[in-house]
Design a protein around this motif. Structure first.
Motif, mmCIF file in Angstrom:
data_model
loop_
_atom_site.group_PDB
_atom_site.id
_atom_site.type_symbol
_atom_site.label_atom_id
_atom_site.label_comp_id
_atom_site.label_asym_id
_atom_site.label_seq_id
_atom_site.Cartn_x
_atom_site.Cartn_y
_atom_site.Cartn_z
ATOM 1 N N GLU A 25 0.897 -1.356 -0.003
ATOM 2 C CA GLU A 25 0.123 0.176 -0.048
ATOM 3 C C GLU A 25 0.889 1.208 -0.059
ATOM 4 N N LEU A 26 1.848 1.266 0.596
ATOM 5 C CA LEU A 26 2.867 2.431 0.813
ATOM 6 C C LEU A 26 3.518 2.548 -0.512
ATOM 7 N N ALA A 27 3.798 1.431 -1.167
ATOM 8 C CA ALA A 27 4.529 1.710 -2.404
ATOM 9 C C ALA A 27 3.591 2.560 -3.501
ATOM 10 N N GLN A 85 16.621 -8.772 -7.660
ATOM 11 C CA GLN A 85 16.667 -7.487 -8.391
ATOM 12 C C GLN A 85 15.710 -7.222 -9.260
ATOM 13 N N THR A 86 15.205 -8.441 -9.996
ATOM 14 C CA THR A 86 14.085 -8.305 -10.770
ATOM 15 C C THR A 86 12.873 -7.505 -10.266
ATOM 16 N N GLY A 87 12.644 -7.788 -9.033
ATOM 17 C CA GLY A 87 11.510 -7.396 -8.131
ATOM 18 C C GLY A 87 11.739 -5.966 -8.059
ATOM 19 N N HIS A 88 12.932 -5.598 -7.553
ATOM 20 C CA HIS A 88 13.375 -4.362 -7.201
ATOM 21 C C HIS A 88 13.237 -3.510 -8.343
ATOM 22 N N SER A 89 13.721 -3.803 -9.397
ATOM 23 C CA SER A 89 13.534 -2.939 -10.776
ATOM 24 C C SER A 89 12.033 -2.772 -11.000
ATOM 25 N N ALA A 90 11.135 -3.670 -10.724
ATOM 26 C CA ALA A 90 9.925 -3.698 -11.170
ATOM 27 C C ALA A 90 9.229 -2.512 -10.246
ATOM 28 N N ILE A 91 9.340 -2.594 -8.858
ATOM 29 C CA ILE A 91 8.924 -1.762 -8.047
ATOM 30 C C ILE A 91 9.302 -0.244 -8.478
ATOM 31 N N ALA A 92 10.601 -0.027 -8.634
ATOM 32 C CA ALA A 92 11.232 1.272 -8.868
ATOM 33 C C ALA A 92 10.419 1.939 -10.386
ATOM 34 N N ALA A 93 10.412 0.946 -11.392
ATOM 35 C CA ALA A 93 9.948 1.494 -12.648
ATOM 36 C C ALA A 93 8.421 1.849 -12.286
ATOM 37 N N ALA A 94 7.437 1.082 -11.375
ATOM 38 C CA ALA A 94 6.296 1.259 -11.314
ATOM 39 C C ALA A 94 6.255 2.849 -10.557
ATOM 40 N N ILE A 95 7.120 3.078 -9.584
ATOM 41 C CA ILE A 95 7.085 4.511 -8.771
ATOM 42 C C ILE A 95 7.271 5.543 -9.914
ATOM 43 N N ALA A 104 6.961 5.592 -13.013
ATOM 44 C CA ALA A 104 5.873 5.712 -13.779
ATOM 45 C C ALA A 104 4.853 6.406 -13.513
ATOM 46 N N GLY A 105 4.807 6.429 -11.887
ATOM 47 C CA GLY A 105 3.696 6.953 -11.307
ATOM 48 C C GLY A 105 2.439 6.266 -11.377
ATOM 49 N N ASP A 106 2.614 4.809 -11.321
ATOM 50 C CA ASP A 106 1.592 3.872 -11.600
ATOM 51 C C ASP A 106 1.345 3.094 -10.106
ATOM 52 N N PRO A 107 0.364 3.649 -9.303
ATOM 53 C CA PRO A 107 0.247 3.082 -8.134
ATOM 54 C C PRO A 107 -0.399 1.610 -8.075
ATOM 55 N N GLU A 108 -1.323 1.421 -9.040
ATOM 56 C CA GLU A 108 -1.683 -0.307 -9.067
ATOM 57 C C GLU A 108 -0.292 -1.150 -9.485
ATOM 58 N N ALA A 109 0.429 -0.607 -10.173
ATOM 59 C CA ALA A 109 1.522 -1.398 -10.678
ATOM 60 C C ALA A 109 2.704 -1.379 -9.504
ATOM 61 N N ALA A 110 2.781 -0.446 -8.775
ATOM 62 C CA ALA A 110 3.703 -0.436 -7.885
ATOM 63 C C ALA A 110 3.326 -1.336 -6.343
ATOM 64 N N ARG A 111 1.820 -1.309 -6.411
ATOM 65 C CA ARG A 111 1.358 -2.232 -5.393
ATOM 66 C C ARG A 111 1.791 -3.652 -5.533
ATOM 67 N N ALA A 112 1.200 -3.833 -7.028
ATOM 68 C CA ALA A 112 1.596 -5.607 -7.284
ATOM 69 C C ALA A 112 2.819 -5.854 -7.277
ATOM 70 N N ALA A 113 3.655 -5.052 -7.622
ATOM 71 C CA ALA A 113 5.205 -5.280 -7.931
ATOM 72 C C ALA A 113 5.725 -5.445 -6.500
ATOM 73 N N MET A 114 5.239 -4.606 -5.593
ATOM 74 C CA MET A 114 5.943 -4.983 -4.269
ATOM 75 C C MET A 114 5.338 -6.202 -3.560
ATOM 76 N N ARG A 115 4.092 -6.487 -3.753
ATOM 77 C CA ARG A 115 3.455 -7.669 -3.283
ATOM 78 C C ARG A 115 4.149 -8.857 -3.663
ATOM 79 N N THR A 116 4.338 -8.909 -5.006
ATOM 80 C CA THR A 116 5.052 -10.116 -5.884
ATOM 81 C C THR A 116 6.440 -10.440 -5.448
ATOM 82 N N HIS A 117 7.032 -9.156 -5.060
ATOM 83 C CA HIS A 117 8.301 -9.036 -4.619
ATOM 84 C C HIS A 117 8.557 -9.928 -3.275
ATOM 85 N N ILE A 118 7.825 -9.416 -2.229
ATOM 86 C CA ILE A 118 7.769 -9.827 -0.816
ATOM 87 C C ILE A 118 7.435 -11.399 -0.726
#
Length: 246
Positions: free
Chosen positions: A123-125, A208-218, A220-234
């Protein structure tokens, strides 16, 4: 005659009065959480505890009050002290949580912590992706590059991993959520069951793939993608840890 009730984790050593009280509390918490003092069982009387720990009645009474405040025991005047049901224990208390993690053979507590972390950090991502400025978003890229350079150095990578997650939480602007996430993660990392063995280069590249996806979503200003990327990563990281240790 001294009655040894078997609650101590180690031999008693002389300490100052305050430290003695803290030690008694820590050992009794461990005895309750480990099940050596089962739910519903009465604790030994004050004199037996005094003999066991080598302290005064005042120290024992203070220790029992501390346990009651944490929800671990119920003190009944004239009827002794009994271990309270686990549902009454304070799960947010640092000492109780550490003891539960220490005795978490089934990984139930650690899995619960991971799920809380997922809910909070995901959620914070998302909030970070919606709030970040262009300058703040760009600031994640140097961290991603550092992480990429450290995939062959597990110790450095794990330090940078903490730095990256804290940077994402900081971008959310939610200092309360950031503090809670950091606290929970800190408790979990203190357990070898959570940290697991030294990660392989392959595992770090996966992270690192997960970290890159989180950073890319942030970025891009895409909250849904950031939420999904952080969830998948953890969740993916926890899945790898649990399957590599069992």
């Amino acid at each position: 005659m001294t009655t040894n009730v078997g609650l101590r984790k180690g031999e008693r050593v002389p300490r100052r009065s305050l430290r003695l009280a803290t030690t008694v509390v820590e050992d009794l918490i461990d005895a309750v959480v480990s099940g050596r003092l089962p739910v519903g069982e009465a604790l030994p009387g004050e004199q037996a505890l005094c003999d066991e720990f080598g302290v005064s009645r005042i120290v024992i009474r203070e220790a029992l009050q501390s346990l009651q405040q944490r929800g671990l025991v119920i003190i009944r005047q004239g009827h002794g002290t009994v271990v309270a049901p686990a549902t009454q224990w304070n799960p947010m208390d640092d000492d109780v949580l550490d003891a539960r993690i220490r005795h978490d053979d089934s990984l139930t507590v650690l899995t619960d912590l991971v799920h809380v972390r997922v809910a909070l950090e995901s959620e914070l991502a998302a909030v970070a992706a919606s709030r970040r400025t262009d300058e703040q978003a760009a600031g994640l890229q140097p961290l991603i590059e550092e992480l990429g350079e450290a995939v062959d150095d597990p110790g450095r990578y794990l330090d940078l991993d903490l730095k990256f997650h804290d940077a994402v939480l900081a971008l959310s602007g939610n200092d309360i959520g950031r503090a809670i996430a950091a606290s929970f993660h800190g408790h979990a990392r203190s357990s070898s069951r959570y940290s697991g063995s030294t990660p392989t280069t392959e595992q770090l590249r996966h992270a690192q793939t997960g970290h890159s996806a989180i950073a890319a979503a942030i970025e891009a200003g895409d909250p849904e993608a950031a939420r999904a990327a952080m969830r998948t990563h953890i969740l993916s990281a926890w899945h790898i840890k649990t399957h590599s240790t069992h």
